[in-house]
Design an enzyme around this catalytic site. Structure first.
Site, PDB file in Angstrom:
ATOM      1  N   ARG A 103     -50.938 -55.380   4.103  1.00  0.00           N
ATOM      2  CA  ARG A 103     -49.632 -55.601   4.995  1.00  0.00           C
ATOM      3  C   ARG A 103     -49.636 -54.640   6.026  1.00  0.00           C
ATOM      4  O   ARG A 103     -50.311 -53.260   5.893  1.00  0.00           O
ATOM      5  CB  ARG A 103     -48.420 -54.804   3.917  1.00  0.00           C
ATOM      6  CG  ARG A 103     -47.975 -55.753   2.756  1.00  0.00           C
ATOM      7  CD  ARG A 103     -46.682 -55.654   2.405  1.00  0.00           C
ATOM      8  NE  ARG A 103     -46.383 -54.104   2.194  1.00  0.00           N
ATOM      9  CZ  ARG A 103     -45.301 -53.476   1.784  1.00  0.00           C
ATOM     10  NH1 ARG A 103     -44.327 -54.279   1.362  1.00  0.00           N
ATOM     11  NH2 ARG A 103     -45.535 -52.098   1.431  1.00  0.00           N
ATOM     12  N   THR A 107     -45.060 -53.195  10.667  1.00  0.00           N
ATOM     13  CA  THR A 107     -44.098 -54.624  10.566  1.00  0.00           C
ATOM     14  C   THR A 107     -44.078 -55.144   8.986  1.00  0.00           C
ATOM     15  O   THR A 107     -43.163 -55.899   8.777  1.00  0.00           O
ATOM     16  CB  THR A 107     -44.934 -55.709  11.294  1.00  0.00           C
ATOM     17  OG1 THR A 107     -46.118 -56.134  10.570  1.00  0.00           O
ATOM     18  CG2 THR A 107     -45.131 -54.957  12.737  1.00  0.00           C
ATOM     19  N   ASP A 199     -48.215 -47.392  -4.431  1.00  0.00           N
ATOM     20  CA  ASP A 199     -49.356 -48.317  -4.075  1.00  0.00           C
ATOM     21  C   ASP A 199     -50.304 -48.713  -5.075  1.00  0.00           C
ATOM     22  O   ASP A 199     -51.182 -47.832  -5.712  1.00  0.00           O
ATOM     23  CB  ASP A 199     -49.865 -47.454  -3.049  1.00  0.00           C
ATOM     24  CG  ASP A 199     -50.636 -48.583  -2.153  1.00  0.00           C
ATOM     25  OD1 ASP A 199     -51.676 -49.319  -2.662  1.00  0.00           O
ATOM     26  OD2 ASP A 199     -50.667 -48.878  -1.061  1.00  0.00           O
ATOM     27  N   ASP A 202     -53.969 -48.730  -4.293  1.00  0.00           N
ATOM     28  CA  ASP A 202     -54.624 -47.242  -4.348  1.00  0.00           C
ATOM     29  C   ASP A 202     -54.865 -46.583  -5.666  1.00  0.00           C
ATOM     30  O   ASP A 202     -55.727 -45.832  -5.911  1.00  0.00           O
ATOM     31  CB  ASP A 202     -53.842 -46.353  -3.201  1.00  0.00           C
ATOM     32  CG  ASP A 202     -54.324 -46.563  -1.902  1.00  0.00           C
ATOM     33  OD1 ASP A 202     -55.187 -47.330  -1.624  1.00  0.00           O
ATOM     34  OD2 ASP A 202     -53.301 -46.284  -1.285  1.00  0.00           O
TER      35      ASP A 202
HETATM   36  C1  PRP Z   1     -49.870 -54.827  -1.817  1.00  0.00           C
HETATM   37  C2  PRP Z   1     -49.867 -55.726  -2.814  1.00  0.00           C
HETATM   38  C3  PRP Z   1     -49.350 -56.798  -2.386  1.00  0.00           C
HETATM   39  C4  PRP Z   1     -48.734 -56.498  -1.221  1.00  0.00           C
HETATM   40  C5  PRP Z   1     -47.079 -56.705  -1.612  1.00  0.00           C
HETATM   41  O1  PRP Z   1     -50.998 -54.891  -1.014  1.00  0.00           O
HETATM   42  O2  PRP Z   1     -51.012 -55.708  -3.861  1.00  0.00           O
HETATM   43  O3  PRP Z   1     -50.569 -57.727  -1.894  1.00  0.00           O
HETATM   44  O4  PRP Z   1     -48.698 -55.282  -0.982  1.00  0.00           O
HETATM   45  O5  PRP Z   1     -46.163 -56.504  -0.691  1.00  0.00           O
HETATM   46  P1  PRP Z   1     -45.474 -57.863   0.150  1.00  0.00           P
HETATM   47  O6  PRP Z   1     -44.708 -58.755  -0.855  1.00  0.00           O
HETATM   48  O7  PRP Z   1     -44.467 -56.996   1.192  1.00  0.00           O
HETATM   49  O8  PRP Z   1     -46.298 -58.603   1.183  1.00  0.00           O
HETATM   50  P2  PRP Z   1     -51.702 -53.849   0.023  1.00  0.00           P
HETATM   51  O9  PRP Z   1     -51.308 -54.419   1.552  1.00  0.00           O
HETATM   52  O10 PRP Z   1     -51.209 -52.630  -0.395  1.00  0.00           O
HETATM   53  O11 PRP Z   1     -53.103 -53.971  -0.027  1.00  0.00           O
HETATM   54  P3  PRP Z   1     -54.186 -53.673  -1.046  1.00  0.00           P
HETATM   55  O12 PRP Z   1     -53.796 -54.589  -2.360  1.00  0.00           O
HETATM   56  O13 PRP Z   1     -55.675 -53.901  -0.658  1.00  0.00           O
HETATM   57  O14 PRP Z   1     -53.871 -52.325  -1.382  1.00  0.00           O
HETATM   58  N1  URA Z   2     -47.340 -52.555  -2.354  1.00  0.00           N
HETATM   59  C1  URA Z   2     -47.488 -51.725  -3.272  1.00  0.00           C
HETATM   60  O1  URA Z   2     -48.614 -51.536  -3.660  1.00  0.00           O
HETATM   61  N2  URA Z   2     -46.348 -51.181  -3.915  1.00  0.00           N
HETATM   62  C2  URA Z   2     -45.152 -51.417  -3.209  1.00  0.00           C
HETATM   63  O2  URA Z   2     -44.173 -50.994  -3.850  1.00  0.00           O
HETATM   64  C3  URA Z   2     -45.217 -52.540  -2.309  1.00  0.00           C
HETATM   65  C4  URA Z   2     -46.189 -53.079  -1.917  1.00  0.00           C
END
Ligand code: PRP
Ligand code: URA
Length: 208
Positions: A103, A107, A199, A202
């Site tokens: 994400r 945005t 997160d 992470d």
């Molecule tokens: C997180 C999570 C989803 C997304 C959800 O990923 O694992 O993929 O956010 O958010 P959304 O419904 O608003 O799209 P992130 O972008 O943190 O990436 P990562 O899994 O690499 O940490």
């Molecule tokens: N991605 C995450 O990992 N946690 C949240 O709460 C939203 C998006």
């Protein structure tokens, strides 16, 4: 809610508590995610098609069952990887495809950086996995990508959903069942799920 299943199970409540607790260390976080992943997989596979086969016990012939179709698990990278083992636990022959999406921090829109789908998703039982369904942007993007590549039979499995994410998937992909362990209150101003667990990627990968 139509096509949305919230799995209510004592073990889920216990392990979700570990995952939400900010004092949980990486090792316990991983174990809790893995255990919940197995329970979610058990429920997600509840209509998995089987075909009959004849087998022989030490006593006599009888009917057994084998998969009638291929299973493809598609984690949304990175955090989706945490739920792959749950499905592979029950379906060791499952293929694993990958959709890389993060994400944009300002945005909150999904940014695609990697795709790798196995052959045969058109006829397969496809399960997209990602622990967090927040705005629904990443999930909706991944499902759209699968459909563009011919998939018709798709489920979405997550750990925690925000009402906003559920609404987005219901609007964009009403045909795709959503299986989740919890629907939380809302999103905050940074589009993080409240109360959520922070997160997921992470915390699972120890990159906080
Ligand atoms: C997180 C999570 C989803 C997304 C959800 O990923 O694992 O993929 O956010 O958010 P959304 O419904 O608003 O799209 P992130 O972008 O943190 O990436 P990562 O899994 O690499 O940490
Ligand atoms: N991605 C995450 O990992 N946690 C949240 O709460 C939203 C998006």
């Amino acid at each position: 809610m139509e096509n949305v299943s919230v799995i209510d199970h004592p073990i889920i409540h216990r392990y979700l508590t570990y995952l939400r607790d900010k004092s949980t260390n990486t090792a316990l976080f991983r174990r809790a995610m893995s255990n919940i992943g197995i329970i979610l997989a058990y429920h997600a596979l509840n209509d998995f098609p089987l075909s009959e086969i004849e087998i022989e016990t030490p006593i006599q012939k009888t009917t057994g069952y084998k998969p009638a179709t291929e299973v493809v698990v598609i984690p949304i990278l990175r955090a989706g990887l945490s739920l792959v083992d749950g499905i592979v636990n029950f379906m060791p022959e499952a293929k694993v495809g990958h959709v890389g999406v993060y994400r944009n921090e300002e945005t909150h829109q999904p940014v695609n950086y990697y795709d790798n789908l196995p052959e045969g998703i058109e006829d397969a039982y496809n399960i997209v996995v990602d622990p967090m369904l927040a705005t629904g942007g990443s999930g909706s993007h991944a499902i759209k990508f699968l459909k563009e590549n011919g998939a018709t039979n798709i489920k979405f499995v997550c750990l925690i959903a925000a009402p906003e994410g559920i609404e987005r998937l219901r609007k964009d992909h009403p045909d795709v069942p959503v299986i989740t362990a919890a629907i939380d209150e809302r999103l905050n101003e940074n589009a993080y799920i409240v109360p959520g667990l922070g997160d997921a990627g992470d915390r699972y990968f120890g990159t906080l």
